[in-house]
Structures are given as structure tokens and as C-alpha cells.
Design a protein around this motif. Structure first.
Motif, PDB file in Angstrom:
ATOM      1  N   SER A   1       0.737  -1.034  -0.086  1.00  0.00           N
ATOM      2  CA  SER A   1       0.208   0.132  -0.092  1.00  0.00           C
ATOM      3  C   SER A   1       0.891   1.307  -0.037  1.00  0.00           C
ATOM      4  O   SER A   1       0.388   2.312  -0.829  1.00  0.00           O
ATOM      5  CB  SER A   1      -0.814   0.035   1.062  1.00  0.00           C
ATOM      6  N   SER A   2       1.981   1.254   0.772  1.00  0.00           N
ATOM      7  CA  SER A   2       2.949   2.328   0.501  1.00  0.00           C
ATOM      8  C   SER A   2       4.308   1.917   0.849  1.00  0.00           C
ATOM      9  O   SER A   2       4.469   0.852   1.532  1.00  0.00           O
ATOM     10  CB  SER A   2       2.474   3.521   1.617  1.00  0.00           C
TER      11      SER A   2
ATOM     12  N   GLY B   1       8.509  -1.580  -1.658  1.00  0.00           N
ATOM     13  CA  GLY B   1       7.297  -0.643  -2.267  1.00  0.00           C
ATOM     14  C   GLY B   1       7.670   0.661  -3.009  1.00  0.00           C
ATOM     15  O   GLY B   1       6.669   1.376  -3.317  1.00  0.00           O
ATOM     16  N   ALA B   2       8.840   0.938  -3.230  1.00  0.00           N
ATOM     17  CA  ALA B   2       9.026   2.087  -3.933  1.00  0.00           C
ATOM     18  C   ALA B   2      10.051   1.648  -5.078  1.00  0.00           C
ATOM     19  O   ALA B   2      10.885   0.948  -5.101  1.00  0.00           O
ATOM     20  CB  ALA B   2      10.110   2.756  -2.981  1.00  0.00           C
TER      21      ALA B   2
ATOM     22  N   VAL C   1       6.065  -6.858  -5.670  1.00  0.00           N
ATOM     23  CA  VAL C   1       6.427  -5.544  -4.966  1.00  0.00           C
ATOM     24  C   VAL C   1       7.672  -5.136  -5.288  1.00  0.00           C
ATOM     25  O   VAL C   1       8.762  -5.799  -4.938  1.00  0.00           O
ATOM     26  CB  VAL C   1       5.963  -5.798  -3.496  1.00  0.00           C
ATOM     27  N   PRO C   2       7.844  -4.001  -5.867  1.00  0.00           N
ATOM     28  CA  PRO C   2       9.148  -3.320  -6.018  1.00  0.00           C
ATOM     29  C   PRO C   2       9.984  -3.170  -4.747  1.00  0.00           C
ATOM     30  O   PRO C   2       9.332  -2.671  -3.774  1.00  0.00           O
ATOM     31  CB  PRO C   2       8.933  -2.047  -6.637  1.00  0.00           C
TER      32      PRO C   2
ATOM     33  N   PRO D   1      13.714   4.889 -10.431  1.00  0.00           N
ATOM     34  CA  PRO D   1      15.014   5.097  -9.847  1.00  0.00           C
ATOM     35  C   PRO D   1      15.160   5.775  -8.754  1.00  0.00           C
ATOM     36  O   PRO D   1      16.462   5.765  -8.201  1.00  0.00           O
ATOM     37  CB  PRO D   1      15.866   5.779 -11.299  1.00  0.00           C
ATOM     38  N   SER D   2      14.324   6.596  -8.296  1.00  0.00           N
ATOM     39  CA  SER D   2      14.625   7.346  -7.356  1.00  0.00           C
ATOM     40  C   SER D   2      14.682   6.676  -5.836  1.00  0.00           C
ATOM     41  O   SER D   2      15.717   7.102  -5.104  1.00  0.00           O
ATOM     42  CB  SER D   2      13.268   8.236  -6.957  1.00  0.00           C
ATOM     43  N   ALA D   3      14.181   5.564  -5.653  1.00  0.00           N
ATOM     44  CA  ALA D   3      14.473   4.809  -4.400  1.00  0.00           C
ATOM     45  C   ALA D   3      15.856   4.112  -4.598  1.00  0.00           C
ATOM     46  O   ALA D   3      16.483   4.056  -3.619  1.00  0.00           O
ATOM     47  CB  ALA D   3      13.355   3.593  -4.365  1.00  0.00           C
ATOM     48  N   ASP D   4      16.313   3.716  -5.729  1.00  0.00           N
ATOM     49  CA  ASP D   4      17.602   3.390  -5.903  1.00  0.00           C
ATOM     50  C   ASP D   4      18.714   4.415  -5.352  1.00  0.00           C
ATOM     51  O   ASP D   4      19.647   4.208  -4.770  1.00  0.00           O
ATOM     52  CB  ASP D   4      17.931   3.031  -7.425  1.00  0.00           C
TER      53      ASP D   4
END
Length: 453
Positions: free
Chosen positions: A99-100, A136-137, A383-384, A140-143
Motif C-alpha cells: 500500500s505504501s 514498495g518503492a 512488490v518493488p 530509479p529514485s528509491a535506488d
């Protein structure tokens, strides 16, 4: 009088940890928890003992061969944890991580067996990991966040020259898909990256020939169809007669006919030797591309272009690098290595290793993206997710960590204080003032011996 027993020694490649080393480790853990907490990561714990299935679903043979596994009294096949990622992802998935984004950090001992003749045979079989997972992210930003946080943690421990080397298994997988190869052939090539990077293409080619990937024989469509029919007949016989074969519990809604057709198609799929050779040459060249990010990106794009593959495949890696720089990671601290190999097979995208300075010596940790792991663990959606872990023992050994503890202990003597009661009161007063104090019982015993005489 001598003991009748032999001393019980430590197991090979296990280590005792003394007070000083443990204080340094605790200080590092406290500092890193504080650093990660500023980015919104909260702590979680998972069991040291898990079902073995958790670690072999998607981890590949390199990790499964190093498990400390056994049957527990209840009959379950269990293993000491060799890493945290799978268990942390399970914990998050069970609590609705889709969910988040969920940010989790963790630390604790992990266990990996290595025989003396293995590459890691000299390393300790129990070591401490401290890491974090961002679940859940998407890229590329989460990386970029995770790469930056990994470097920030090292900086908080005094590693001012810490560097990161980034690879991308997703690019390799996508490039190999362009050659119309079977899954078996692609898996073989991916597992050969380390050898190709070292220039051992002849060794890989010989192994490929033994396995039938490289051959002068030509398999036409009629032969392939005949092979499928023959294999399907054999599979059907096995399923009917039950000759020691277990197909597994997760066959879903597929009928036996569907299963037979799918298995026979996979088993009879023949790889075109010319396509395999082209893929091998491409991967051999790509695996050797490494260095400063801009140069490596350009060289990697050229290798793909020479193989007739669009350089657009590398765009995701370029976006990851941009994301890391937006997070404050300077370009001169980033290197790219398309030949980065991993012993754990669940990674699907960006990979990275951490170094104290330069790209040589022992890695201090590493991680990457593993978007397909939730489904492999039995959940109904992907889920990423990505994360990393430090080898905390290696980090502490390479750093100069201040424990914040004074080494001096005040020894309070009952003899000098007049009695054991007075000595205890004195020691308690010193401790209330934040000082380390201990009773010198040896002096007390000496005094009592003197009184008795």
C-alpha cells in the motif's frame, strides 16, 4: 590435578568476540541506527532460525550450498539465516507493504558455511550484518536513496573516502533476451559472468559445448517437434505411474495436459548455436566494461550497439546514477561495473558494492534491487523492493570507532576502606557518578586470610 577431558575448542572459522571488539561493534550499530533513522527507517527483527525453503526459493545454488540446515525435532527442514532480505520482505508483505513504501533496518548475526578449499574458506562462518530494505518503492529514485544512505552510514563512521561500484543485472537480462535463448542458456551465461570478466571465455565456451549450447549440429523444426512429442510421452508416463516425481504444490489451475505441454516445450527447446555464440561474445565484452560512470555508460552502450542491441537498455542505469547524484552522492565516488556478479540470484535490477576507498580490497557491504522476490516467496503480486547490508565486522575492523567508554576501572579495596560493607558503598557512589568501579575481592580475601591467621 589434570582434567580427564580434552578442551572443547571453537568450531573452525568461528570467532569469539572480546569486550573491546564488542564495544566497538555496539558503538557502530548505535551510530548507524541513528543515521538510518533520520531517513525514516525503523528497526525490525526476524528469527535466526527459518524454514530452509525461505532461502532457496530464489537465492540460487551459491547461497543454498552454504546453509547451516537441519531437521528440527518437529520434522521441519530449517536453516540458520544466511541473510536478512527474504525474511524482512516476508514480514513486510504479511503487513501490507504494497500500500505504501516501508522502510526497515535490522542487524544481527548471519551464518554461511564455507569449506577450507572454497573462495571464502578463510572467512568467518558467523558474522554480523546491519542493513536496510526499502519495500514498495520503484526505481530509479528509491535506488538513489538507498545508495546515498549506504554511503552516509559509512561517512558517519569516519569513512570519508567511501565509494560505491554499481552494476545492473537487469541490463544483462534484457540484453540476453535479444538473442532468443532458452531460460537455461541465459541462466548459464549469467552464472558465467565472473569467468568472462576474468577473460576465461575459452573455459566458458568449453563448458557450454559440454552442455550442448555450442554445437555444429543443426536442429530443425521437425526434429524439435519430434523431441517434444517424445518428451511429452515420457512425462505423461511418469505422471501416470508416479515414478518418484513430485511436481510441487503450486500447480495452480493448470491441468495435467497443460503441465505436460509446458514441461515438454521447455525441455525440448533447442538453442541456436549461432545465437548463443553471439550472446556469449556480447556478454564477454560487456562484463569487462567498468570505470568512471560516464565512460562506462558510453562503453557499455557501444558494446550493445555492436551486437545490434539498442543502447536504450542502459537508460535505467543512467537514471539511477542521476538519482544518486540528486541525493548528494558526487559523481567521483561512483564507478560502474557491468561485470558485477552476485552469489544470490534474486536481484533483478541495480546492484552495488561498497568500499572504504577505491575499488580494491574487501567490500564493506552491498545490495541491489529484487522486484520479483515477493512472488517467488508465494505472495500473489510483485512488490518493488531493494536494500543493502554491511558486513559490520569488516566495517568495524576497517574503521577507528570511538566506543565512548573509559577503559579505567576503579578498584575499591575492602582493606583500604575498612570493610567489605564500606567498599561496596564506595563503589556504588562512584557508579552513581558515572564512573566504572569494581570491588577488589582478591584484596578482601587476603585481608580475611590474615585475620584468620
Amino acid at each position: 590435578m589434570n582434567s580427564q577431558f580434552e578442551p572443547v575448542r571453537r568450531l573452525p572459522n568461528m570467532q569469539d568476540v572480546g569486550p573491546n571488539e564488542l564495544a566497538e561493534r555496539d558503538a557502530a550499530i548505535s551510530t548507524l541506527r541513528g543515521s538510518f533513522g533520520l531517513r525514516g527507517y525503523d528497526r525490525a527483527e526476524t528469527p535466526i532460525l527459518e524454514q530452509t525453503e525461505l532461502y532457496i526459493r530464489k537465492s540460487g545454488g551459491a547461497l543454498s550450498s552454504r546453509l547451516y540446515g537441519f531437521s528440527e525435532p518437529g520434522g521441519s527442514e530449517v536453516s540458520l539465516r544466511p541473510e536478512f532480505t527474504s525474511a524482512i520482505l516476508r514480514l513486510a508483505a504479511d503487513n501490507g507493504a504494497s500500500s505504501s513504501p516501508v522502510r526497515i533496518m535490522y542487524d544481527g548475526p548471519v551464518f554461511r558455511y564455507a569449506a577450507p578449499e572454497d573462495e571464502d574458506g578463510e572467512k568467518t562462518r558467523q558474522f554480523t550484518q546491519l542493513g536496510a530494505e526499502l519495500i514498495g518503492a520503484p526505481a530509479p529514485s528509491a535506488d538513489g536513496e538507498v545508495i546515498a544512505m549506504a554511503l552516509e552510514g559509512l561517512e558517519s563512521l569516519g569513512f570519508d573516502q567511501a565509494r560505491v561500484v554499481i552494476g545492473h543485472v537487469g541490463i544483462v537480462l534484457a540484453a540476453l533476451t535479444e538473442f532468443d535463448l532458452s531460460e537455461r542458456a541465459k541462466l548459464f551465461l549469467i552464472n558465467s559472468i565472473a569467468q568472462l570478466k576474468n577473460g576465461e571465455i575459452d573455459v566458458v565456451t568449453e563448458k557450454a559445448s559440454t552442455l550442448g549450447f555450442v554445437s555444429d549440429a543443426v536442429v530443425d523444426d521437425a526434429q524439435a517437434a519430434a523431441d517434444r512429442e517424445r518428451i511429452a510421452t515420457t512425462i505423461e508416463q511418469v505422471m501416470t505411474e508416479g515414478i518418484g516425481v513430485t511436481l510441487g504444490k503450486n500447480t495452480g489451475a493448470r491441468s495435467p495436459e497443460d503441465i505436460i505441454s509446458r514441461l515438454s516445450r521447455k525441455m525440448s527447446q533447442a538453442d541456436n548455436p549461432a545465437n548463443f555464440k553471439r550472446a556469449l561474445d556480447m556478454l564477454s565484452a560487456l562484463s569487462k566494461v567498468n570505470g568512471p560512470a560516464n565512460r562506462a555508460i558510453a562503453d557499455g552502450t557501444a558494446v550493445l550497439a555492436n551486437a545490434g542491441i539498442s543502447g536504450d537498455l542502459i537508460s535505467n542505469l543512467s537514471d539511477v546514477l542521476t538519482s544518486a547524484e540528486l541525493e548528494g552522492v558526487s559523481a567521483d565516488r561512483i564507478s560502474v561495473d557491468f561485470g558485477m556478479a552476485r552469489g544470490i540470484a534474486y536481484y533483478t535490477g541495480m546492484l552495488f558494492d561498497l568500499y572504504a576507498g577505491g575499488n580494491t580490497g574487501e567490500t564493506l557491504g552491498g545490495g541491489g534491487r529484487y522486484d520479483g522476490l515477493t512472488r517467488a516467496l508465494g505472495y500473489d503480486k510483485d512488490v518493488p523492493a531493494l536494500g543493502f547490508a554491511y558486513n559490520l565486522d569488516a566495517v568495524v575492523a576497517a574503521s577507528s570507532i570511538s566506543t565512548g567508554e573509559g577503559d579505567d576501572i576503579v578498584a575499591v579495596s575492602p582493606e583500604s576502606e575498612g570493610s567489605i560493607v564500606s567498599a561496596i558503598k564506595k563503589a556504588r557512589k562512584l557508579r552513581s557518578e558515572g564512573k566504572r568501579a569494581a570491588i577488589d575481592f582478591q584484596q578482601s580475601e587476603s585481608s580475611q586470610s590474615g585475620e584468620k591467621s
